[in-house]
Design a protein around this motif. Structure first.
Motif, mmCIF file in Angstrom:
data_model
loop_
_atom_site.group_PDB
_atom_site.id
_atom_site.type_symbol
_atom_site.label_atom_id
_atom_site.label_comp_id
_atom_site.label_asym_id
_atom_site.label_seq_id
_atom_site.Cartn_x
_atom_site.Cartn_y
_atom_site.Cartn_z
ATOM 1 N N ARG A 1 -6.011 100.377 123.602
ATOM 2 C CA ARG A 1 -7.121 100.720 122.704
ATOM 3 C C ARG A 1 -6.623 101.388 121.424
ATOM 4 O O ARG A 1 -7.157 101.149 120.335
ATOM 5 C CB ARG A 1 -8.091 101.666 123.447
ATOM 6 C CG ARG A 1 -9.283 102.118 122.607
ATOM 7 C CD ARG A 1 -10.164 100.939 122.246
ATOM 8 N NE ARG A 1 -11.296 101.343 121.429
ATOM 9 C CZ ARG A 1 -11.247 101.525 120.107
ATOM 10 N NH1 ARG A 1 -10.097 101.345 119.462
ATOM 11 N NH2 ARG A 1 -12.318 101.880 119.445
ATOM 12 N N PRO B 1 -3.676 96.335 117.390
ATOM 13 C CA PRO B 1 -4.590 96.131 116.264
ATOM 14 C C PRO B 1 -5.886 95.470 116.708
ATOM 15 O O PRO B 1 -5.904 94.686 117.669
ATOM 16 C CB PRO B 1 -3.797 95.208 115.325
ATOM 17 C CG PRO B 1 -2.374 95.359 115.739
ATOM 18 C CD PRO B 1 -2.387 95.655 117.200
ATOM 19 N N ARG B 2 -6.948 95.789 116.008
ATOM 20 C CA ARG B 2 -8.227 95.161 116.337
ATOM 21 C C ARG B 2 -8.193 93.722 115.856
ATOM 22 O O ARG B 2 -8.049 93.449 114.660
ATOM 23 C CB ARG B 2 -9.376 95.913 115.672
ATOM 24 C CG ARG B 2 -10.749 95.419 116.115
ATOM 25 C CD ARG B 2 -11.861 96.229 115.470
ATOM 26 N NE ARG B 2 -13.164 95.854 115.990
ATOM 27 C CZ ARG B 2 -13.854 94.789 115.565
ATOM 28 N NH1 ARG B 2 -13.358 94.017 114.612
ATOM 29 N NH2 ARG B 2 -15.034 94.516 116.091
ATOM 30 N N ARG C 1 -8.570 92.876 122.092
ATOM 31 C CA ARG C 1 -8.252 94.279 122.340
ATOM 32 C C ARG C 1 -9.263 94.900 123.290
ATOM 33 O O ARG C 1 -8.898 95.580 124.264
ATOM 34 C CB ARG C 1 -8.218 95.076 121.031
ATOM 35 C CG ARG C 1 -7.769 96.528 121.249
ATOM 36 C CD ARG C 1 -7.721 97.313 119.953
ATOM 37 N NE ARG C 1 -9.052 97.593 119.413
ATOM 38 C CZ ARG C 1 -9.287 98.387 118.374
ATOM 39 N NH1 ARG C 1 -8.263 98.957 117.740
ATOM 40 N NH2 ARG C 1 -10.501 98.590 117.930
ATOM 41 N N ALA C 2 -10.541 94.680 123.023
ATOM 42 C CA ALA C 2 -11.574 95.224 123.901
ATOM 43 C C ALA C 2 -11.486 94.627 125.294
ATOM 44 O O ALA C 2 -11.705 95.320 126.300
ATOM 45 C CB ALA C 2 -12.954 94.955 123.296
ATOM 46 N N PRO D 1 -13.310 89.637 121.798
ATOM 47 C CA PRO D 1 -12.177 90.249 121.088
ATOM 48 C C PRO D 1 -11.103 90.698 122.073
ATOM 49 O O PRO D 1 -11.399 91.410 123.044
ATOM 50 C CB PRO D 1 -12.810 91.450 120.371
ATOM 51 C CG PRO D 1 -14.257 91.097 120.253
ATOM 52 C CD PRO D 1 -14.587 90.289 121.464
#
Length: 441
Positions: A196, A200-201, A88-89, A86
């Motif tokens: 973080r 958006p995730r 964002r992470a 992912p």
């Protein structure tokens, strides 16, 4: 990817305001700019610490470059993760890792070899985080907006590097090197928190989705095997490979020349401090070139100017064979820096040449290969300077960049018979839009 099919779309000239109106790009752009400033601060301070501890110019130079050289290996071994995890992470984790490394250098008194190892390990992972970020930019910005987004990143990178180097000297003088490293860690932490909280995730791309891991690169061998396989697939593609080389080689030649500026100024007995003025001419030329070419010229014009602008990078450096004085040398370096705008004309052809899967790894490989070659260039031409002098070595580096422009001229292929339009897909062969290259079929 499907080439651009609409001539009107291909000729549309975006504006920097349009690009910055995209809030997600604005977040990535701002955090990246702060992170580059933090990186320059960390690099400068770490180099000062190593020199103070050892008195060795070689180890100090190694401390300065250790964050660049391992990136190519990281891209080859771990690059597929840019498409598998992912984003964002991944991006936030990358900034957090940089923060942890800076804090470790600031708070823990380690042997020099261990400190160099910490920086090198972080550099191995850098292409993964940067590749994921570049993939998102390519997804969120379309057409000419993508090219100007890359232009903004180039402009910000040049400015942030200059500011970070200057900030490094000031902060070290006021706070000392260890606290300066803590400042760098705080900047990285701010970037990680901003990503973080505000990005958006986004789910990781599944196999078969645009930008996902290449099907041929997946298997049971884990991330390393997938990364090596994916890099092999990318580099075996004729068009992708030569477009990468076109973006790697001219900056590597110029970096080789740039690494000799201090020695050239010393050999010509320029007044103290003039070497810094000469070194600043290149990024100033880069800023002006990116702004003018990106803002004033339409996409097809930028692509037609790829070869002339690469020649503009190299030919002024050939003038150093005459060992000019400060004024002429400054003008030659400004012109050379302006030529860096050639990269804007390659952004759209490069994106169009990438397979639908593995874009994150491709962008990571592009950046890490460029950084590695720019680290190798000064060493190579520094060795040459021992035999023919600094002016001659700088001129030789310029000749190498100019030869790259001649090589790109050989890319033109005979015009194939006009294809029958496929109205069911709404696309045709549109390689005429890309004046500098015709993607291999």
């Amino acid at each position: 990817m499907t080439p651009t099919a609409e001539p009107a779309q291909g000729n549309h000239r975006a504006t920097y305001r349009e690009v910055l109106a995209e809030p997600r790009f604005r977040l990535l752009f701002s955090t990246r700019t702060v992170a580059i400033t933090a990186g320059s601060l960390r690099i400068t301070t770490f180099s000062v610490l190593v020199f103070a501890a050892t008195g060795s110019a070689l180890l100090s130079a190694l401390a300065f470059g250790i964050g660049f050289l391992p990136q190519l290996f990281g891209s080859l071994l771990l690059g597929s993760l840019a498409d598998q995890l992912p984003p964002r992470a991944l991006i936030a984790g990358g900034y957090a890792l940089e923060c942890a490394a800076a804090l470790l250098l600031a708070l823990v008194r380690m042997p020099i070899a261990a400190s160099l190892g910490v920086v090198a390990l972080v550099a191995l992972a850098t292409p993964v985080f940067s590749g994921a970020s570049s993939r998102l930019v390519a997804q969120w910005l379309e057409g000419d907006a993508y090219v100007l987004g890359r232009s903004l990143n180039n402009i910000a990178a040049s400015g942030a590097q200059l500011f970070g180097l200057a900030l490094g000297g000031a902060v070290v003088a006021v706070l000392g090197p260890h606290r300066a490293l803590a400042v760098s860690a705080a900047l990285y932490l701010g970037c990680a928190l901003a990503i973080r909280i505000r990005l958006p995730r986004l789910p990781r791309l599944q196999p078969g989705e645009s930008g996902g891991t290449p099907a041929g690169a997946r298997g049971d061998g884990g991330a390393v095997r997938a990364s090596l396989h994916g890099a092999g697939l990318l580099l075996r593609g004729h068009t992708v490979r030569r477009l990468m080389l076109a973006q790697w080689l001219p900056p590597a030649f110029v970096a080789g020349a740039e690494g000799l500026i201090v020695a050239y100024a010393g050999g010509r007995h320029f007044a103290p401090g003039w070497y810094a003025v000469l070194m600043g001419c290149l990024p100033v030329g880069m800023l002006v070139g990116d702004l003018l070419v990106g803002r004033l010229l339409r996409p097809p014009t930028r692509e037609r100017l790829v070869v002339p602008l690469i020649a503009l990078m190299g030919l002024p450096l050939v003038g150093f064979a005459a060992e000019p004085g400060v004024g002429v040398s400054s003008c030659l370096l400004l012109l050379c820096g302006f030529g860096f705008a050639y990269g804007l004309g390659l952004q759209r052809p490069f994106l169009d040449a990438l397979p639908q899967k593995g874009q994150g790894q491709a962008f990571g490989l592009l950046g890490s290969g460029s950084m590695t070659l720019q680290g190798v260039g000064p060493a190579c031409f520094g060795s040459v300077a021992a035999g023919i002098g600094t002016g001659g070595a700088i001129a030789l580096a310029g000749g190498g960049a100019a030869l790259t422009a001649g090589w790109i001229l050989t890319w033109h292929q005979p015009t194939p018979p006009a294809p029958v339009p496929n109205y069911s897909t709404g696309s045709e062969n549109c390689t005429e839009q890309h004046a500098c290259t015709s993607p291999a079929q």
